[in-house]
Design a protein around this motif. Sequence first.
Motif, PDB file in Angstrom:
ATOM      1  N   VAL A 235     -19.410  18.601  11.471  1.00 33.15           N
ATOM      2  CA  VAL A 235     -18.555  17.408  11.456  1.00 33.15           C
ATOM      3  C   VAL A 235     -18.987  16.556  10.270  1.00 33.15           C
ATOM      4  O   VAL A 235     -20.106  16.036  10.237  1.00 33.15           O
ATOM      5  N   LYS A 236     -18.101  16.397   9.298  1.00 34.26           N
ATOM      6  CA  LYS A 236     -18.425  15.636   8.094  1.00 34.26           C
ATOM      7  C   LYS A 236     -17.863  14.221   8.237  1.00 34.26           C
ATOM      8  O   LYS A 236     -16.688  14.036   8.567  1.00 34.26           O
ATOM      9  N   THR A 237     -18.711  13.219   7.995  1.00 37.05           N
ATOM     10  CA  THR A 237     -18.295  11.823   8.008  1.00 37.05           C
ATOM     11  C   THR A 237     -18.784  11.162   6.720  1.00 37.05           C
ATOM     12  O   THR A 237     -19.537  11.765   5.942  1.00 37.05           O
ATOM     13  N   HIS A 238     -18.379   9.924   6.504  1.00 37.33           N
ATOM     14  CA  HIS A 238     -18.826   9.214   5.292  1.00 37.33           C
ATOM     15  C   HIS A 238     -20.328   8.962   5.322  1.00 37.33           C
ATOM     16  O   HIS A 238     -20.988   8.988   4.273  1.00 37.33           O
ATOM     17  N   GLU A 239     -20.892   8.736   6.501  1.00 36.55           N
ATOM     18  CA  GLU A 239     -22.292   8.344   6.614  1.00 36.55           C
ATOM     19  C   GLU A 239     -23.243   9.525   6.757  1.00 36.55           C
ATOM     20  O   GLU A 239     -24.368   9.485   6.264  1.00 36.55           O
ATOM     21  N   MET A 240     -22.797  10.585   7.448  1.00 39.10           N
ATOM     22  CA  MET A 240     -23.688  11.712   7.691  1.00 39.10           C
ATOM     23  C   MET A 240     -22.904  12.940   8.119  1.00 39.10           C
ATOM     24  O   MET A 240     -21.746  12.832   8.532  1.00 39.10           O
ATOM     25  N   ASP A 241     -23.564  14.105   8.036  1.00 41.99           N
ATOM     26  CA  ASP A 241     -22.996  15.356   8.537  1.00 41.99           C
ATOM     27  C   ASP A 241     -23.725  15.753   9.811  1.00 41.99           C
ATOM     28  O   ASP A 241     -24.942  15.570   9.921  1.00 41.99           O
ATOM     29  N   VAL A 242     -22.974  16.294  10.754  1.00 41.56           N
ATOM     30  CA  VAL A 242     -23.549  16.753  12.015  1.00 41.56           C
ATOM     31  C   VAL A 242     -23.276  18.251  12.126  1.00 41.56           C
ATOM     32  O   VAL A 242     -22.116  18.671  12.168  1.00 41.56           O
ATOM     33  N   LYS A 243     -24.343  19.060  12.172  1.00 47.08           N
ATOM     34  CA  LYS A 243     -24.194  20.515  12.203  1.00 47.08           C
ATOM     35  C   LYS A 243     -24.715  21.077  13.521  1.00 47.08           C
ATOM     36  O   LYS A 243     -25.825  20.755  13.958  1.00 47.08           O
ATOM     37  N   VAL A 244     -23.906  21.938  14.148  1.00 45.68           N
ATOM     38  CA  VAL A 244     -24.284  22.528  15.440  1.00 45.68           C
ATOM     39  C   VAL A 244     -23.855  23.990  15.466  1.00 45.68           C
ATOM     40  O   VAL A 244     -23.059  24.443  14.647  1.00 45.68           O
ATOM     41  N   ASP A 258     -23.111   0.860  13.213  1.00 45.76           N
ATOM     42  CA  ASP A 258     -23.917   1.955  12.694  1.00 45.76           C
ATOM     43  C   ASP A 258     -23.294   3.281  13.124  1.00 45.76           C
ATOM     44  O   ASP A 258     -22.810   3.417  14.254  1.00 45.76           O
ATOM     45  N   ALA A 259     -23.276   4.258  12.216  1.00 47.17           N
ATOM     46  CA  ALA A 259     -22.798   5.591  12.575  1.00 47.17           C
ATOM     47  C   ALA A 259     -23.768   6.205  13.577  1.00 47.17           C
ATOM     48  O   ALA A 259     -24.989   6.055  13.446  1.00 47.17           O
ATOM     49  N   GLN A 260     -23.202   6.892  14.580  1.00 47.56           N
ATOM     50  CA  GLN A 260     -24.069   7.423  15.640  1.00 47.56           C
ATOM     51  C   GLN A 260     -23.569   8.767  16.126  1.00 47.56           C
ATOM     52  O   GLN A 260     -22.389   8.922  16.455  1.00 47.56           O
ATOM     53  N   ALA A 261     -24.484   9.755  16.165  1.00 46.99           N
ATOM     54  CA  ALA A 261     -24.206  11.059  16.757  1.00 46.99           C
ATOM     55  C   ALA A 261     -25.062  11.171  18.009  1.00 46.99           C
ATOM     56  O   ALA A 261     -26.289  11.142  17.940  1.00 46.99           O
ATOM     57  N   SER A 262     -24.407  11.292  19.182  1.00 48.04           N
ATOM     58  CA  SER A 262     -25.106  11.288  20.473  1.00 48.04           C
ATOM     59  C   SER A 262     -25.002  12.670  21.097  1.00 48.04           C
ATOM     60  O   SER A 262     -23.894  13.150  21.365  1.00 48.04           O
ATOM     61  N   LEU A 263     -26.145  13.296  21.358  1.00 52.23           N
ATOM     62  CA  LEU A 263     -26.172  14.674  21.842  1.00 52.23           C
ATOM     63  C   LEU A 263     -26.253  14.722  23.359  1.00 52.23           C
ATOM     64  O   LEU A 263     -27.156  14.150  23.965  1.00 52.23           O
ATOM     65  N   VAL A 264     -25.310  15.442  23.956  1.00 53.05           N
ATOM     66  CA  VAL A 264     -25.276  15.598  25.412  1.00 53.05           C
ATOM     67  C   VAL A 264     -25.938  16.906  25.825  1.00 53.05           C
ATOM     68  O   VAL A 264     -26.699  16.963  26.790  1.00 53.05           O
ATOM     69  N   GLU A 265     -25.658  17.958  25.061  1.00 52.46           N
ATOM     70  CA  GLU A 265     -26.145  19.293  25.438  1.00 52.46           C
ATOM     71  C   GLU A 265     -26.306  20.146  24.186  1.00 52.46           C
ATOM     72  O   GLU A 265     -25.519  20.036  23.241  1.00 52.46           O
ATOM     73  N   GLY A 266     -27.324  21.007  24.156  1.00 56.79           N
ATOM     74  CA  GLY A 266     -27.536  21.893  23.010  1.00 56.79           C
ATOM     75  C   GLY A 266     -28.472  21.276  21.994  1.00 56.79           C
ATOM     76  O   GLY A 266     -29.403  20.545  22.337  1.00 56.79           O
ATOM     77  N   SER A 267     -28.232  21.558  20.716  1.00 59.18           N
ATOM     78  CA  SER A 267     -29.061  21.010  19.642  1.00 59.18           C
ATOM     79  C   SER A 267     -28.179  20.663  18.450  1.00 59.18           C
ATOM     80  O   SER A 267     -27.145  21.290  18.221  1.00 59.18           O
ATOM     81  N   VAL A 268     -28.611  19.633  17.708  1.00 56.41           N
ATOM     82  CA  VAL A 268     -27.828  19.136  16.588  1.00 56.41           C
ATOM     83  C   VAL A 268     -28.757  18.848  15.417  1.00 56.41           C
ATOM     84  O   VAL A 268     -29.851  18.309  15.602  1.00 56.41           O
ATOM     85  N   ALA A 269     -28.304  19.180  14.218  1.00 52.41           N
ATOM     86  CA  ALA A 269     -29.011  18.822  12.989  1.00 52.41           C
ATOM     87  C   ALA A 269     -28.179  17.793  12.251  1.00 52.41           C
ATOM     88  O   ALA A 269     -26.989  18.005  11.996  1.00 52.41           O
ATOM     89  N   VAL A 270     -28.793  16.656  11.917  1.00 54.38           N
ATOM     90  CA  VAL A 270     -28.082  15.556  11.275  1.00 54.38           C
ATOM     91  C   VAL A 270     -28.647  15.322   9.882  1.00 54.38           C
ATOM     92  O   VAL A 270     -29.863  15.337   9.679  1.00 54.38           O
ATOM     93  N   SER A 271     -27.755  15.071   8.920  1.00 54.62           N
ATOM     94  CA  SER A 271     -28.164  14.794   7.546  1.00 54.62           C
ATOM     95  C   SER A 271     -27.335  13.651   7.000  1.00 54.62           C
ATOM     96  O   SER A 271     -26.130  13.551   7.273  1.00 54.62           O
ATOM     97  N   ASP A 272     -27.976  12.751   6.230  1.00 56.02           N
ATOM     98  CA  ASP A 272     -27.248  11.643   5.614  1.00 56.02           C
ATOM     99  C   ASP A 272     -26.925  11.914   4.153  1.00 56.02           C
ATOM    100  O   ASP A 272     -26.718  10.990   3.366  1.00 56.02           O
ATOM    101  N   HIS A 273     -26.876  13.181   3.751  1.00 56.24           N
ATOM    102  CA  HIS A 273     -26.515  13.629   2.402  1.00 56.24           C
ATOM    103  C   HIS A 273     -27.641  13.466   1.390  1.00 56.24           C
ATOM    104  O   HIS A 273     -27.512  13.927   0.252  1.00 56.24           O
ATOM    105  N   THR A 274     -28.724  12.778   1.770  1.00 59.15           N
ATOM    106  CA  THR A 274     -29.805  12.557   0.804  1.00 59.15           C
ATOM    107  C   THR A 274     -31.146  13.100   1.284  1.00 59.15           C
ATOM    108  O   THR A 274     -32.039  13.329   0.477  1.00 59.15           O
ATOM    109  N   THR A 275     -31.316  13.302   2.570  1.00 58.02           N
ATOM    110  CA  THR A 275     -32.593  13.752   3.124  1.00 58.02           C
ATOM    111  C   THR A 275     -32.420  15.083   3.828  1.00 58.02           C
ATOM    112  O   THR A 275     -31.311  15.577   4.009  1.00 58.02           O
ATOM    113  N   LYS A 276     -33.533  15.642   4.249  1.00 58.60           N
ATOM    114  CA  LYS A 276     -33.490  16.894   4.984  1.00 58.60           C
ATOM    115  C   LYS A 276     -32.855  16.690   6.356  1.00 58.60           C
ATOM    116  O   LYS A 276     -32.805  15.585   6.867  1.00 58.60           O
ATOM    117  N   GLU A 277     -32.413  17.782   6.925  1.00 66.07           N
ATOM    118  CA  GLU A 277     -31.786  17.707   8.234  1.00 66.07           C
ATOM    119  C   GLU A 277     -32.785  17.247   9.288  1.00 66.07           C
ATOM    120  O   GLU A 277     -33.961  17.618   9.264  1.00 66.07           O
TER     121      GLU A 277
END
Length: 382
Positions: A235-244, A258-277
């Motif tokens: 999921v690509k957004t202006h603030e960060m990418d969410v990869k699952v 603030d942009a927010q990715a909230s995980l209910v189940e599984g695992s998620v890798a989040v990146s703000d385009h400048t740092t590591k996941e």
Amino acid sequence: MEPLNEQIEELIADKLSGQIAPENDELLAQLIRTDESVRQQWEASVALLSLYRASKKAEHINEQRAWDKLRAKMPLNEETPVKKLKPSNYKWFAAAAILIPLLLTALWFGLLRSNVKFNERHAKNAERIKVILADGTTYILDGNKDVTAGELKFGAQSAQRTGQNGTQRKNQIITLAIPEGKTYALVLDDGTSVKINSASTFKFPMFFEGHSREVQLDGEAYFEVTKRNHQPFVVKTHEMDVKVLGTKFNVNTYPGNDAQASLVEGSVAVSDHTTKELLIKPGQAAIKSSSNIIRVEAFSADQILSWLHGTYYFNNMTLRDIVNITNRATGEDLYITDSKIANYRFSGALQTGKPIKVLLENIKSSSSVVQYQIKDGKIELY
């Protein structure tokens, strides 16, 4: 000939009062099932009646109470003999005892009808959901008919795959523009289900090709992703990418928050385009502000996901923020005319399935300062 609006209001009033004739009861039930405007009118009436019954001002209003109030005004004591009323006087007092609750009922249904008319007028002016194809072709979903594009059939509230598989599959990027006061659900090519919140834009391909499944979101959406180990979902957004790979999560990128990715189940890798996941676990949210790095915090699923069921919780929130959320979630037009009350804080909940007056009355009753009035379809807070 279709029933007039006044006739529908009379049917609803008879139904709510328990005095509807069997044939009219069947007619009203059929109208509620087949006519969206009548269904909304019925639901608004039921909700308003519930609010009325819960009101302390309406408690114990009946003929006996009205009669007792009239009797209390009569100058009777032990030294004053009770005179026998003339037939004409008795009839007047008896009529008054009956008319008082009837007048209250008439006033109630007058208020109910004005609120229904406000809702109907607002619904007519509400924005519609748009489906925009890659070539710029735009369809407006008005609920009268479905729109078919490739293997997707777009209805008024959701889209489904048609299952028309073939060798001439044409891929393209489709954009869904969801206005204020609306939500939309769809199933993507891989079986992933998405529910998009109001005031959001969602872009997705008709088919997922390549090494990843990429979609774009501006706003808020909830995802239940079908697992594919060889093809991550992004999921690509202006603030960060969410990869699952396969999971359940919510993404919120509304302006002003603030942009927010909230995980209910599984695992998620989040990146703000400048740092590591950054990996997060179920029950955690990755939060990114405009000037800070991503931080991880625990979140309440009951609050974050409550919008899926039409509820928004306010916990010690300013009136300004409550108005912004309410306008976005309901499509109403609330505005604050007195800046002094904009930072007053309230706790409570907005339920989009109930008339807006429920929320307004709750705010008004919890504060001796905030008032409201409805002018030309707009709601002024002062």
